[in-house]
Scaffold this active site. Structure first.
Site, PDB file in Angstrom:
ATOM      1  N   ARG A   1       4.762  14.679  25.039  1.00  0.00           N
ATOM      2  CA  ARG A   1       4.108  15.976  25.198  1.00  0.00           C
ATOM      3  C   ARG A   1       2.913  16.037  24.259  1.00  0.00           C
ATOM      4  O   ARG A   1       3.038  15.858  23.048  1.00  0.00           O
ATOM      5  CB  ARG A   1       5.082  17.112  24.876  1.00  0.00           C
ATOM      6  CG  ARG A   1       4.447  18.494  24.988  1.00  0.00           C
ATOM      7  CD  ARG A   1       5.442  19.581  24.642  1.00  0.00           C
ATOM      8  NE  ARG A   1       6.534  19.639  25.610  1.00  0.00           N
ATOM      9  CZ  ARG A   1       7.595  20.407  25.477  1.00  0.00           C
ATOM     10  NH1 ARG A   1       7.725  21.170  24.398  1.00  0.00           N
ATOM     11  NH2 ARG A   1       8.538  20.414  26.392  1.00  0.00           N
TER      12      ARG A   1
ATOM     13  N   ASN B   1      -4.825   8.475   1.541  1.00  0.00           N
ATOM     14  CA  ASN B   1      -5.274   7.952   2.834  1.00  0.00           C
ATOM     15  C   ASN B   1      -5.618   9.049   3.828  1.00  0.00           C
ATOM     16  O   ASN B   1      -6.764   9.190   4.229  1.00  0.00           O
ATOM     17  CB  ASN B   1      -4.194   7.046   3.445  1.00  0.00           C
ATOM     18  CG  ASN B   1      -4.339   5.595   3.056  1.00  0.00           C
ATOM     19  OD1 ASN B   1      -5.272   5.219   2.363  1.00  0.00           O
ATOM     20  ND2 ASN B   1      -3.404   4.770   3.493  1.00  0.00           N
ATOM     21  N   ASP B   2      -4.593   9.802   4.238  1.00  0.00           N
ATOM     22  CA  ASP B   2      -4.837  10.694   5.362  1.00  0.00           C
ATOM     23  C   ASP B   2      -3.839  11.831   5.457  1.00  0.00           C
ATOM     24  O   ASP B   2      -2.749  11.801   4.892  1.00  0.00           O
ATOM     25  CB  ASP B   2      -4.841   9.904   6.680  1.00  0.00           C
ATOM     26  CG  ASP B   2      -3.625   8.983   6.826  1.00  0.00           C
ATOM     27  OD1 ASP B   2      -2.516   9.384   6.441  1.00  0.00           O
ATOM     28  OD2 ASP B   2      -3.785   7.846   7.316  1.00  0.00           O
TER      29      ASP B   2
ATOM     30  N   ASP C   1       0.815  -1.208   0.000  1.00  0.00           N
ATOM     31  CA  ASP C   1       0.000   0.000   0.000  1.00  0.00           C
ATOM     32  C   ASP C   1       0.853   1.264   0.000  1.00  0.00           C
ATOM     33  O   ASP C   1       0.471   2.276  -0.584  1.00  0.00           O
ATOM     34  CB  ASP C   1      -0.932  -0.003   1.217  1.00  0.00           C
ATOM     35  CG  ASP C   1      -2.099  -0.974   1.053  1.00  0.00           C
ATOM     36  OD1 ASP C   1      -2.211  -1.582  -0.021  1.00  0.00           O
ATOM     37  OD2 ASP C   1      -2.894  -1.115   2.002  1.00  0.00           O
ATOM     38  N   GLY C   2       2.025   1.220   0.645  1.00  0.00           N
ATOM     39  CA  GLY C   2       2.894   2.395   0.653  1.00  0.00           C
ATOM     40  C   GLY C   2       3.362   2.776  -0.744  1.00  0.00           C
ATOM     41  O   GLY C   2       3.398   3.961  -1.102  1.00  0.00           O
TER      42      GLY C   2
ATOM     43  N   SER D   1      -5.996   5.698  10.987  1.00  0.00           N
ATOM     44  CA  SER D   1      -7.215   6.048  11.716  1.00  0.00           C
ATOM     45  C   SER D   1      -7.817   4.826  12.414  1.00  0.00           C
ATOM     46  O   SER D   1      -8.293   4.918  13.550  1.00  0.00           O
ATOM     47  CB  SER D   1      -8.239   6.674  10.766  1.00  0.00           C
ATOM     48  OG  SER D   1      -9.455   6.948  11.427  1.00  0.00           O
ATOM     49  N   LEU D   2      -7.801   3.679  11.738  1.00  0.00           N
ATOM     50  CA  LEU D   2      -8.340   2.453  12.340  1.00  0.00           C
ATOM     51  C   LEU D   2      -7.544   2.085  13.586  1.00  0.00           C
ATOM     52  O   LEU D   2      -8.114   1.702  14.624  1.00  0.00           O
ATOM     53  CB  LEU D   2      -8.306   1.319  11.321  1.00  0.00           C
ATOM     54  CG  LEU D   2      -8.872  -0.024  11.773  1.00  0.00           C
ATOM     55  CD1 LEU D   2     -10.347   0.087  12.118  1.00  0.00           C
ATOM     56  CD2 LEU D   2      -8.660  -1.083  10.688  1.00  0.00           C
ATOM     57  N   SER D   3      -6.221   2.212  13.514  1.00  0.00           N
ATOM     58  CA  SER D   3      -5.371   1.906  14.672  1.00  0.00           C
ATOM     59  C   SER D   3      -5.642   2.851  15.832  1.00  0.00           C
ATOM     60  O   SER D   3      -5.467   2.488  16.999  1.00  0.00           O
ATOM     61  CB  SER D   3      -3.893   1.998  14.285  1.00  0.00           C
ATOM     62  OG  SER D   3      -3.574   1.071  13.271  1.00  0.00           O
TER      63      SER D   3
END
Length: 287
Positions: free
Chosen positions: A155, A144-145, A70-71, A188-190
């Site tokens: 922090r 994807n995102d 996918d990458g 996002s799923l993770s």
């Protein structure tokens, strides 16, 4: 029927059996009267020159063949840059939600594509702009995102978030993910985000390890403009596009995310539907 005269090939480095596969692929293409343009990674497998810059490989092609995971596909999506070039993505290992074609399916599925029998899935891209002191500093497109994360150890950062000029909240968290339906099965799923069916016209805002446990993922229409203002002190935030490229953010930088007018077109195996992929990749129904 696709009129294919030239294909582009992008490859993931470090795959043990890739050299043999690429030689077989080039021989198959030659037998069908199709020429190939390929990147440096593909050239390295072949021991031929330096290859073509990845962003230039799609020029003059009618089909892009992606060999990897996918990458590699995410990188190819940015290289295609919204052009109407179908992407033939082959999974050479790993999870591979998007690279659904297996090694033993390559040549039968290429034959189907030449006959015009391929099934094509259209996936909308996500546009992102970084605005600093009133001027656009950078613009990106993601499949994807878009992710804003802390850059310092242990922090949290403050991220003031708006949807269509409506204030949502100021997240105090390790970061924030703005994802497409395609990216809903990635980072996002993770982080606890929902799985979104690819045809749903939506974007999702997913906080990463929020300080307030009531901060949950929010799904908004894909017509929305999502604005995130980084309130992190001392340049402690970083923007990442599809987990591959990005820039450090300064205090009060504005990140604008909206659905892009560009899409990619993925050739999919005829019997590999979305829920089939979820069952296979996520092991649904297994004990």
């Amino acid at each position: 029927m696709l009129d294919i005269k030239t294909v582009g090939i992008l490859s993931k480095p470090g795959i043990a059996h890739a050299s043999t596969l690429i030689l077989e692929l080039l021989a198959w293409l030659e037998r069908h009267g199709i020429s190939a343009r390929y990147d440096a990674e593909t050239a390295a497998y072949l021991g031929r020159g330096s290859g073509i810059a990845r962003d230039d490989v799609p020029d003059g092609t009618q089909l892009m063949i992606v060999l990897g995971g996918d990458g590699t596909l995410l990188s190819a999506a940015r290289a295609v840059r919204g052009r109407e070039i179908p992407i033939f993505a082959v999974n050479l290992g790993g999870l591979g939600f998007l690279t659904a074609i297996t090694i033993d399916q390559i040549f039968p599925e290429l034959e189907r594509a030449l006959r015009g029998e391929q099934r094509v899935a259209t996936r909308r891209m996500l546009g992102c702009e970084v605005v600093r002191a009133g001027a656009t500093l950078a613009a990106y497109e993601a499949l994807n995102d878009v992710v804003i994360t802390k850059s310092s150890i242990a922090r949290m950062i403050d991220l003031e978030t708006h949807v269509d000029n409506h204030y949502v909240c100021t997240y105090k968290a390790d970061g924030l993910i703005v994802t497409t339906p395609t990216g809903s099965t990635a980072y996002s799923l993770s982080a606890g985000g929902p799985i979104i069916f690819p045809a749903v016209a939506a974007l999702c805002i997913t906080p990463i390890c929020p300080h307030m446990l009531t901060n949950r993922p929010v799904i908004v229409p894909d017509t929305s403009v999502i604005q995130v203002i980084s309130l992190a002190a001392n340049d402690d935030a970083y923007l990442t596009i599809d987990g591959q490229i990005g820039i450090p953010l300064k205090h009060e930088d504005r990140i604008l995310c909206r659905s892009s007018s560009n899409s990619i077109h993925l050739i999919r195996p005829p019997k590999s539907l979305f829920f089939d992929v979820l069952r296979e990749k996520l092991k649904w129904g297994e004990r």
